[in-house]
Design an enzyme around this catalytic site. Structure first.
Site, PDB file in Angstrom:
ATOM      1  N   HIS A   1      -0.014   4.815   4.159  1.00 52.68           N
ATOM      2  CA  HIS A   1      -0.222   5.181   2.726  1.00 52.68           C
ATOM      3  C   HIS A   1      -0.245   6.656   3.513  1.00 52.68           C
ATOM      4  O   HIS A   1       0.369   6.856   1.638  1.00 52.68           O
ATOM      5  CB  HIS A   1      -1.787   4.749   3.598  1.00 52.68           C
ATOM      6  CG  HIS A   1      -2.611   3.841   3.156  1.00 52.68           C
ATOM      7  ND1 HIS A   1      -3.698   3.390   3.111  1.00 52.68           N
ATOM      8  CD2 HIS A   1      -2.469   2.087   3.385  1.00 52.68           C
ATOM      9  CE1 HIS A   1      -3.795   2.016   3.296  1.00 52.68           C
ATOM     10  NE2 HIS A   1      -2.734   1.122   2.884  1.00 52.68           N
TER      11      HIS A   1
ATOM     12  N   SER B   1       0.650  -1.495   0.178  1.00 52.05           N
ATOM     13  CA  SER B   1       0.278   0.083  -0.307  1.00 52.05           C
ATOM     14  C   SER B   1       0.734   0.978   0.328  1.00 52.05           C
ATOM     15  O   SER B   1       0.593   2.027  -1.436  1.00 52.05           O
ATOM     16  CB  SER B   1      -0.619  -0.234   1.237  1.00 52.05           C
ATOM     17  OG  SER B   1      -1.807  -1.525   1.492  1.00 52.05           O
TER      18      SER B   1
END
Length: 295
Positions: A246, A200
């Protein structure tokens, strides 16, 4: 009033290098000279001027400086334009298959972990104990079919255009720098015994760079911004997601993307690779700070 504003905006645009009387907001993807619709030649990414098209259409004996280049200045690769994206997807899928076959002992040895808090127990160790490789290996692990499915779909959607725009080497650098930055921020801020895994961080780095690319090419940014907002909502609303990865990957992707897309043509290489080195240096500093806290 609106018409006057539009006329003022048009007058501020540069004139086409071949037709100076024609104002335009489009530039050649290779030499960056302004070009009007009459001079635009569609390329793999954006448009090129007639001179750049002619210089890149020879028999292969032209100097390296005249070889077709991407919008970021990388040499336009021959063959499969999504080769690196497919390789990355293949590696992630292969590692996930090994996870399913071998089980937790494989995943436990490779996911991102700051430190195991139980004194005197040597069964599990983390980055603070010297296992820095976890910052890299954790980028290729996934926790479920849904986890890897979403990440690989995003990689496929974002990777192709970015690989074409950046060139293979720059695209690969963006992917790894973003992933490492996401891991470094997770290592710094997450609980020391909180495992983290997944691509991610690198994927969010691609989101950031894609936004920079679309703005650079004057494309409609609403689709990528909308998708990014949706992903950020999921990031902060679902439990068990390492939001640090993220955010770290996104910030790194934006910074590297700016360095790649807006580097001056006369010193493009040093500026582009320097932006990657700067983000890596900050990531290393975060790792060293957290390690000092835990040891």
């Amino acid at each position: 009033m609106n018409q006057e504003e539009d006329e003022a905006r048009q007058s501020s645009l540069p004139g086409c290098y071949r037709h100076p009387e024609v104002r335009t907001g489009i530039s050649c993807a290779r030499c960056e000279r302004p070009i009007c619709p009459q001079c635009m030649v569609s390329a793999s990414v954006g448009f090129q001027c007639p001179e750049c098209v002619r210089s890149g259409s020879g028999t292969g004996h032209a100097p390296a400086a005249n070889r077709p280049r991407t919008v970021a200045g990388g040499v336009l690769a021959t063959g499969d334009p999504q080769l690196i994206t497919k390789v990355l997807i293949g590696i992630n899928l292969a590692v996930f298959l090994v996870q399913q076959v071998v089980g937790d002992r494989f995943t436990d040895a490779l996911y991102l972990l700051a430190s195991w808090p139980v004194q005197g127990f040597d069964g599990v160790q983390g980055v603070a104990e010297g296992q820095w490789y976890r910052l890299v290996t954790s980028m290729f692990l996934h926790g479920s079919y849904i986890h890897i499915g979403f990440n690989m779909l995003s990689l496929w959607w974002l990777g192709g255009p970015l690989e074409a725009a950046l060139g293979r080497a720059r695209y690969l650098a963006l992917y790894f720098v973003s992933g490492l930055a996401g891991g470094a921020l997770t290592y710094l801020l997450a609980a020391q015994n909180q495992p983290s895994l997944g691509a991610s961080g690198a994927i969010f780095g691609l989101f950031g760079a894609m936004a920079v690319l679309m703005r650079r090419m004057k494309y409609d940014m609403r689709p990528v911004i909308g998708l990014l907002v949706v992903n950020l909502i999921f990031t902060f609303s679902w439990s068990g997601i390492a939001w640090q990865a993220h955010v770290g990957g996104l910030v790194a992707g934006v910074l590297v993307g700016i360095g790649m897309m807006h580097a001056p043509a006369e010193r493009r290489g040093p500026a582009q690779w320097g932006s990657c080195a700067a983000v890596l240096a900050v990531s290393l500093a975060l790792v060293l700070i957290r390690t000092a806290q835990l040891t």
